[in-house]
Design an enzyme around this catalytic site. Structure first.
Site, PDB file in Angstrom:
ATOM      1  N   TYR A  28       0.853  -1.199   0.000  1.00  0.00           N
ATOM      2  CA  TYR A  28       0.000   0.000   0.000  1.00  0.00           C
ATOM      3  C   TYR A  28       0.888   1.248   0.000  1.00  0.00           C
ATOM      4  CZ  TYR A  28      -3.242  -3.507   1.985  1.00  0.00           C
ATOM      5  OH  TYR A  28      -3.989  -4.624   2.232  1.00  0.00           O
ATOM      6  N   ASN A  33      -6.855   6.806   4.052  1.00  0.00           N
ATOM      7  CA  ASN A  33      -7.638   7.652   4.951  1.00  0.00           C
ATOM      8  C   ASN A  33      -7.647   7.163   6.406  1.00  0.00           C
ATOM      9  OD1 ASN A  33     -10.016   8.659   6.275  1.00  0.00           O
ATOM     10  ND2 ASN A  33     -10.929   9.201   4.337  1.00  0.00           N
ATOM     11  N   GLN A 100     -13.785   6.214   3.364  1.00  0.00           N
ATOM     12  CA  GLN A 100     -13.450   5.137   4.303  1.00  0.00           C
ATOM     13  C   GLN A 100     -14.023   5.452   5.683  1.00  0.00           C
ATOM     14  OE1 GLN A 100      -9.194   4.239   4.204  1.00  0.00           O
ATOM     15  NE2 GLN A 100      -9.608   2.138   3.588  1.00  0.00           N
ATOM     16  N   ASP A 165     -12.785  -5.088   3.414  1.00  0.00           N
ATOM     17  CA  ASP A 165     -13.003  -5.319   1.986  1.00  0.00           C
ATOM     18  C   ASP A 165     -13.791  -6.585   1.626  1.00  0.00           C
ATOM     19  OD1 ASP A 165     -11.146  -3.290   2.251  1.00  0.00           O
ATOM     20  OD2 ASP A 165      -9.731  -4.079   0.795  1.00  0.00           O
ATOM     21  N   ARG A 198      -5.719 -13.002   0.637  1.00  0.00           N
ATOM     22  CA  ARG A 198      -6.328 -11.860  -0.057  1.00  0.00           C
ATOM     23  C   ARG A 198      -7.732 -12.184  -0.594  1.00  0.00           C
ATOM     24  NH1 ARG A 198      -4.710  -7.025   0.786  1.00  0.00           N
ATOM     25  NH2 ARG A 198      -5.562  -6.465  -1.246  1.00  0.00           N
ATOM     26  N   GLU A 395      -0.010  -6.786   9.393  1.00  0.00           N
ATOM     27  CA  GLU A 395      -1.266  -6.119   9.035  1.00  0.00           C
ATOM     28  C   GLU A 395      -2.421  -6.710   9.862  1.00  0.00           C
ATOM     29  OE1 GLU A 395      -1.971  -6.515   4.841  1.00  0.00           O
ATOM     30  OE2 GLU A 395      -3.788  -5.275   4.868  1.00  0.00           O
TER      31      GLU A 395
HETATM   32  C1  DGY Z   1      -6.672  -2.813  -1.032  1.00  0.00           C
HETATM   33  O1  DGY Z   1      -6.177  -2.443  -2.108  1.00  0.00           O
HETATM   34  O2  DGY Z   1      -6.612  -3.973  -0.624  1.00  0.00           O
HETATM   35  C2  DGY Z   1      -7.269  -1.812  -0.164  1.00  0.00           C
HETATM   36  O3  DGY Z   1      -7.842  -2.369   0.979  1.00  0.00           O
HETATM   37  C3  DGY Z   1      -8.279  -0.955  -0.876  1.00  0.00           C
HETATM   38  O4  DGY Z   1      -8.510   0.140  -0.061  1.00  0.00           O
END
Ligand code: DGY
Length: 425
Positions: A28, A33, A100, A165, A198, A395
């Site tokens: 990332y 945000n 967000q 997500d 993921r 994370e």
């Molecule tokens: C991602 O790209 O996985 C993010 O959570 C999107 O905000």
């Protein structure tokens, strides 16, 4: 602990890109945000000025209508998809077109209280005065663009808006999203991380179809909302906004802003009345609800436990939630799994379908403590501490065995260590 504190500070410094902090440089590489809001809590423990700058930088990307984007692309980076050219919002700086969870006002309240306690209120008051109207405008934007029926809840128009997500709460509502026009694309997340941690390809197709919908509407928020195939009343964002409206009200009182005070009293009262719609009587829990079908998701997730943080006090519902807490605590080693471990879809390392997230624990633990459930609050904090001490600043973490999941050296995990999990007493 001193060594862990130093490691946490080193992560924040390493992820600092000059006025803003990336959650993780590989996975990332931009400013996010709600990540930035939590990161400010961490900086505030050792560099107050830098903490305020984090949020001031974020609000420099606010749109005229009050909208605050979920990503600010201060610099492009080919390591992330979808980048600024896919969003194509046409803004300077380049931003995404969705928002967000609105944790910023609650963070600013804490930064302000700590500045006052440290005798630095006079120095920081002008900065608070400058941030306050921006926070107010963002909250008004939620009222105008994410609460179509004026119920006092937050309706998410994209799973990414919720911050959670791939929570199963979005599965059934997501079926209404037509993915046939999405086309080919190359994901970057799965080149950095194990795909088992993921979201799936189908979930990504849906995320992109919704980005394409926003883009086709020229990122006009009223038009996007009117035609969006995905409209879910998110229990997490709704609880967070209710809390944030109360915190912004406290700031309005400190600043003597009478007009906004009245407005915020009304917003908080509406939230308190309206959020009852998210109580699922059959499930005896707080659950997200699909606005298009009216159906409750029926999922007990970590967001369900944010009712305490939101300041809701209802003996019958609180006791039902504490019953769920008891049941879940008996099933996993570490609280709070992002999905009920008794759910057949529970997966201990897949993103928001099982793993523990330190920032959610911070909010749940804070809320439980404020509601007088000190034993549970201590357990949530001790579990967060145990996870970070045994696995590092990941994370997220498996609630079953503590394995780290997702990116390492993660900014918000370091921040939550410094501001909460790693603090004694
Ligand atoms: C991602 O790209 O996985 C993010 O959570 C999107 O905000």
């Amino acid at each position: 602990m001193i060594e862990t504190d130093e490691a946490a500070r080193a992560i924040l410094r390493a992820n600092d890109r000059g006025g803003y902090t990336v959650p993780n440089g590989r996975v990332y590489p931009f400013q996010w945000n709600w990540d930035s809001a939590f990161v400010a809590l961490g900086f505030d423990t050792f560099d107050r000025d830098r903490a305020w700058t984090e949020l001031e930088t974020l609000f420099r990307a606010q749109w005229e209508d009050g909208f605050l984007p979920h990503i600010v692309f201060w610099k492009d980076d080919p390591g992330y998809f979808p980048g600024p050219s896919v969003w194509a919002t046409g803004r300077r700086p380049a931003t995404s077109g969705i928002t967000q969870p609105p944790v910023a006002a609650s963070v600013v309240r804490r930064l302000w209280d700590r500045a006052v306690e440290a005798g630095e209120g006079a120095a920081y008051r002008p900065r608070l005065e400058a941030l306050f109207p921006k926070l107010m405008n963002w909250h008004r934007w939620f009222r105008d663009h994410r609460d179509p029926d004026r119920r006092g809840i937050v309706v998410a128009l994209h799973p990414w808006e919720t911050g959670r997500d791939n929570s199963p709460e979005w599965d059934a509502p997501g079926e209404a999203i037509d993915v046939s026009g999405v086309g080919e694309y190359v994901r970057r997340d799965t080149s950095h991380l194990d795909a088992k941690m993921r979201p799936t390809k189908l979930e990504y197709d849906r995320y992109l179809a919704l980005v394409q919908h926003g883009r086709a509407q020229g990122w006009d928020h009223a038009r996007i909302a009117a035609g969006s195939p995905f409209r879910v009343a998110d229990v997490g964002m709704s609880m967070i906004l209710l809390r944030a409206n109360r915190d912004l009200l406290a700031l309005a009182q400190d600043l003597g802003r009478g007009r906004e005070e009245g407005e915020l009293i009304e917003l908080a009262a509406r939230g308190e009345r309206g959020i009852g719609w998210l109580w699922d009587e059959a499930r005896q829990a707080w659950c997200s609800r699909d606005l298009l079908t009216g159906r409750s998701s029926g999922f007990v997730t970590s967001a369900s436990f944010l009712s305490f943080y939101a300041g809701l006090r209802d003996a019958r519902r609180d006791s039902a939630m504490l019953g769920h807490l008891d049941r879940i605590a008996a099933r996993v080693r570490y609280l709070m799994p992002s999905l009920d471990p008794d759910d057949p879809g529970f997966q201990m390392i897949r993103y928001w379908r099982g793993p523990v997230w330190s920032v959610v624990n911070y909010m749940i633990g804070t809320g439980l403590g404020e509601a007088g459930h000190a034993g549970w609050a201590d357990k949530v904090r001790a579990d967060t501490l145990g996870l970070i001490e045994s696995s590092g600043f990941y994370e997220a973490f498996s609630p079953v065995d503590g394995t780290g999941s997702g990116g390492d050296d993660f900014s918000w995990t370091a921040a939550i260590w410094l501001a909460w999990a790693g603090t004694a007493g």
